[in-house]
Each structure stands twice: as C-alpha cells, then as structure tokens.
Design an enzyme around this catalytic site. Structure first.
Site, PDB file in Angstrom:
ATOM      1  CB  CYS A  45      -8.284  29.874 -18.147  1.00  0.00           C
ATOM      2  SG  CYS A  45      -9.482  29.118 -16.916  1.00  0.00           S
ATOM      3  CD  GLN A  59       0.558   4.409  10.822  1.00  0.00           C
ATOM      4  OE1 GLN A  59       1.416   3.836  11.290  1.00  0.00           O
ATOM      5  NE2 GLN A  59       0.338   5.390   9.971  1.00  0.00           N
ATOM      6  NE  ARG A 100      -4.252   3.499   9.295  1.00  0.00           N
ATOM      7  CZ  ARG A 100      -3.052   3.851   8.688  1.00  0.00           C
ATOM      8  NH1 ARG A 100      -2.348   3.139   7.905  1.00  0.00           N
ATOM      9  NH2 ARG A 100      -2.640   5.420   8.547  1.00  0.00           N
ATOM     10  CG  LEU A 130      -2.075  -0.777   1.118  1.00  0.00           C
ATOM     11  CD1 LEU A 130      -1.695  -2.444   1.151  1.00  0.00           C
ATOM     12  CD2 LEU A 130      -3.071  -0.666   2.215  1.00  0.00           C
ATOM     13  CG  PHE A 131       4.169   2.917  -3.002  1.00  0.00           C
ATOM     14  CD1 PHE A 131       5.129   2.692  -2.377  1.00  0.00           C
ATOM     15  CD2 PHE A 131       4.291   3.996  -3.978  1.00  0.00           C
ATOM     16  CE1 PHE A 131       6.458   3.186  -2.549  1.00  0.00           C
ATOM     17  CE2 PHE A 131       5.229   4.596  -4.124  1.00  0.00           C
ATOM     18  CZ  PHE A 131       6.350   4.118  -3.707  1.00  0.00           C
ATOM     19  N   GLY A 173       3.132   0.518   5.316  1.00  0.00           N
ATOM     20  CA  GLY A 173       4.416   1.513   6.305  1.00  0.00           C
ATOM     21  C   GLY A 173       4.197   1.817   7.469  1.00  0.00           C
ATOM     22  CG  HIS A 208      -1.048   5.820  -5.652  1.00  0.00           C
ATOM     23  ND1 HIS A 208      -0.241   6.679  -4.463  1.00  0.00           N
ATOM     24  CD2 HIS A 208      -1.642   6.726  -6.057  1.00  0.00           C
ATOM     25  CE1 HIS A 208      -0.672   7.714  -4.273  1.00  0.00           C
ATOM     26  NE2 HIS A 208      -1.485   8.082  -5.448  1.00  0.00           N
ATOM     27  CE1 TYR A 209      -6.802   1.458  -2.601  1.00  0.00           C
ATOM     28  CE2 TYR A 209      -5.485   1.578  -0.463  1.00  0.00           C
ATOM     29  CZ  TYR A 209      -6.356   0.807  -1.431  1.00  0.00           C
ATOM     30  OH  TYR A 209      -6.510  -0.416  -1.076  1.00  0.00           O
TER      31      TYR A 209
END
Length: 474
Positions: A440, A291, A260, A178-179, A282, A203-204
C-alpha cells in the site's frame, strides 16, 4: 549401467585397522545418499583396497566430485582379460578413436600377480595405439589413456573428476556454525564439513527479513551440493531484544564487540542444549574491527563459554574467502546477503578492555538472554523453504521474495505497480500455497490485510514502507 572407480582420500588408508572400516562405511553411506539425492539408485558397491567400485542406474559423476572423503572418481568400463595381448587389444578397441591425430600417453596401475609389469602393459597398449595418433607425449599429452588392473579385471577410465578430499562427513562429531549467510560463515562451514563434521546453521534474526531469507538459501545450496550423509538443520533465533539492550546500555565503540560476545553466549547455550561438540565462526584476524586478535581474545575470555570455538578462516584474507565462495558455488547466493549486525555509528574499538566487556555483558538482562535462547526454531534444510523461515520471523518484509504474488491494495491504481495485481483481481483460494505480499502507500493497510490472511493460514506479508520500498527493491 554407469560404473565408477573411486579413489578415497589419502588419509583413510592410513587409519588404524580398527577405525578404518568405520570411515569407509561412512563414505559409502554418504555416496549412497548423494546418489539418491540425484534421483539415481545404487545397484552395487564394493571396497577394493583404497578404492570403491560403484554401479548406478544413471550418471552421477559430477556428484562424486562433491563428496568429502573422495580424492578422485572416474567412469570406467571393465573387462576380464586372459593375458597381456588380450588386455591390450581390448584397450586399443576402446580408445583408438579417442587418440586419433592426437598426442597421447598411457598410464597403467596394477595390483595382483601377473606375468607382466605395469610398464609392459603401457608399452604394449601404446604400440597398438601409436599408428592412429600424432605420437606419444608423456609430458603434456592431449589424451591420457588410463588403465587400472586388479587381478584379472581391467578398469579403463573414460572420464575422471577430482574430489574435495577430506574426511567423510559424520566421522568427527557435530558443529554449530554461527551463520549470517555472507561470504565468511558458509566457507567456514564448508571447511569444517570437509574434516568429517556434521555442520548445522545458527542464524540470528536481527530485523532484516531479506538477510534471513537469503541466508537460508545459502544454507540450502551448501547443504544440497556438499553435505551428504545427514539432514542439516537451520536454527533461527530472534536476536532483536538483545540488540535493543546493547543499543541502550553499551557505548558506541564497544557495541560490536559486546554484540559478538553475546552471540557467542547464546550460541554456547544452544550448543549445550542440543549437544553440539563445537561452535564454528567465519572470523578472520583483523578483517573487521571486532575481529582484531585482541578483541577475539577478550571476547572469548569475557564470555567464559564452555563450548570450544573453531575458526577455520582465521588466516584467510577476504579475497581468498570470496574465491573459495566462488569455487564451491555459493558466491551468487552469498552476494545477495546484506550483513545486518552493524549497530555502531562510530569507530569500533580495536583493543577492548576485558573488564569493560565483562561489565557490559553483565548489564544485559539474563531474562533477555533466556528469552532469546527459547525463541529458537529448528528447520530441516531440505524440507523447508525460505518462505517458511521468514513467516516465523516477521509479517513485514523489506524485500520481495522470488515467485511471490504482489498485491497492490492502494485505492488509487492510476499508476499500477509493475509486476503486481490489484486486490479486486485476486482469487485467494488459488493462492493458498503461494507467498502473498501486500503493498500500500505506507505499509499500514497492507499490514492489516497480511495479518488477516495470516490468521487464515496464508503465507501473507506486508511490504514495510509501502510503495517507496517497492520502487527501491524492484
């Protein structure tokens, strides 16, 4: 031609006779991949006990320092000697200028049957070199003369690098990381790869094109520098619908925890679909409110996913993780990634109730989860560019990609934007392979133009927020 003597990681020789050849073969394959990626060719290789002898057509010593399974590697010159005096004289001729006016030591390792010992060889070489030096210092030498003797061949090291150790990538299965691309997940991926695992990146996309853009750059840097022997994949998933449901249905204090948990669930579904053995995150105990040890335990139980979750950084603090990010060369890239998953404006619970988390998960529409899984797009890291990734994410950007052509489409050009060109100056045929970002006043006209060019096959984008955003990001 450069020759190398490579010492393999200490774990490889300890493998059983049945599995050891597979580990060595994989290491040689990974080394060959590294050599080819450096634009060189392998001219010869041979396994010699716990060493690998390698010959290439150009210097790749720095690359060998980044191949998992390598403990140490050195550039060597070789010589087939007749006797001890012949050996000592050859070493002397090749090193007398190196030790000149310096304290030195001689280290000799020997394998095979000889009429002399390793100590005999070291003494004889030292006797010849001493008159040219400032003397022998076995404790803290300025120069170390290192010789390895195998049967009748001597290897004299001229330059040595340390390797990362670990196991050759490919001997321990596949993992999906999960990055986010920040400091934690790339370091976790690195540690997992060090144990012989082929690591891919999930990657989300959470609404920030800049986060996705720079996350891919981190994945590409990590893959190019460290991941040899396979072609890593970058899997992009549109997570915005899930976020919308969480915001609508979950109380503020539980949003990060439930988010999560849903990341785990989606990752688990993808892992099963694509045959990954484990997930990698991670996460570090207590680094964030979601966490805490209690929350991590609750989340994993509440999700009930079948795929095991590995957390290589569980006992690391943030400073240690950042230091590793620097050490492996990712810090300049990861430091540009803005984490995009903060959706709770108030304090996050540090001790979530498993029942409540389960109820919130159940409230999320299963169709939304399936749609999210089916949104995944898989990119080969080496053959893809970050622009290819963000093209599939959104037509609106919140940043300016590197080397993009910025086109100012405002009618009033009395105050031209720095580093931009006007619409009247553009020859679009010349920009067919370029990234084009229209700007613009508000982002409305630029969006229309970007859509028109996107339909014609251009990598065209609109800068969200217009001039105001441009002034902030430039």
């Amino acid at each position: 031609m450069p020759q190398y003597l490579i010492t393999v990681s200490g774990e490889l020789p300890l493998r059983s006779p049945r599995t050891r050849p597979r580990f060595y073969r994989r290491l040689v394959e990974n080394i060959r991949d590294m050599v080819e990626r450096h634009g060189a060719r392998v001219l010869g290789s041979r396994i010699i006990e716990a060493k690998i002898w390698l010959v290439t057509d150009r210097d790749v010593l720095s690359g060998l320092s980044r191949v998992f399974g390598v403990h140490r590697a050195g550039l060597v010159v070789t010589y087939n000697f007749k006797n001890l005096d012949d050996l000592a004289m050859w070493v002397y001729e090749n090193t007398k200028n190196t030790v000149k006016n310096k304290k030195f030591a001689v280290r000799v390792k020997r394998s095979g049957k000889h009429a002399f010992t390793s100590l005999d060889a070291a003494r004889r070489i030292g006797e010849l070199l001493k008159p040219h030096s400032s003397g022998v210092d076995l404790e803290k030498p300025e120069v170390t003369v290192e010789v390895e003797i195998r049967d009748s061949t001597a290897y004299l090291y001229t330059s040595v690098v340390s390797g990362p150790g670990g196991l050759p990538i490919g001997v321990e299965g596949r993992a999906l990381t999960l990055f986010s691309g920040g400091f934690d997940s790339p370091v976790a991926a690195w540690f997992t790869a060090k144990r012989g695992v082929e690591v891919d990146f999930l990657h989300y996309y959470m609404g920030s094109t800049s986060s996705t853009y720079y996350a891919f750059l981190v994945a590409k840097k990590l893959s190019s520098d460290w991941l040899y022997g396979y072609r890593p994949q970058f899997i992009l998933v549109d997570f915005t619908d899930v976020i919308s449901e969480v915001v609508k249905k979950v109380s503020w204090s539980y949003r990060q925890v439930v988010l999560r948990a849903l990341m785990y669930i989606i990752a688990g579904k993808i892992a099963e679909k694509l045959n990954y053995h484990v997930l990698v995150t991670g996460e570090s105990i207590g680094q964030a409110s979601s966490q805490t040890l209690i929350n991590l335990s609750v989340i994993e139980r509440a999700t009930g996913i079948k795929t095991p979750i590995l957390r290589p950084l569980l006992g690391f603090d943030k400073e240690e993780i950042i230091e590793y990010s620097r050490k492996i060369g990712l810090y300049p890239y990861s430091s540009r990634v803005v984490e995009a998953c903060a959706i709770a404006p108030t304090r996050v619970t540090t001790a979530a109730d498993q029942g409540e988390v389960g109820e919130y998960i159940s409230s999320i529409d299963e169709n939304t989860l399936e749609k999210t899984v089916n949104s995944m797009k898989i990119f080969d890291v080496f053959s893809s560019n970050p622009e290819d990734i963000v093209v599939t994410s959104s037509i609106e950007l919140d940043f300016i990609p590197e080397n993009a052509v910025v086109v100012d489409v405002r009618r009033d050009r009395s105050n031209p934007l720095p580093n931009s060109i006007s619409l009247s100056e553009v020859n679009f045929e010349e920009l067919r392979d370029k990234v084009i970002v229209f700007v613009c006043e508000t982002g409305s006209l630029s969006l229309l133009l970007a859509k028109e060019l996107r339909d014609q096959g251009y990598k065209a984008f609109s800068l969200k927020g217009g001039v105001k955003t441009y002034c902030q990001v430039k």
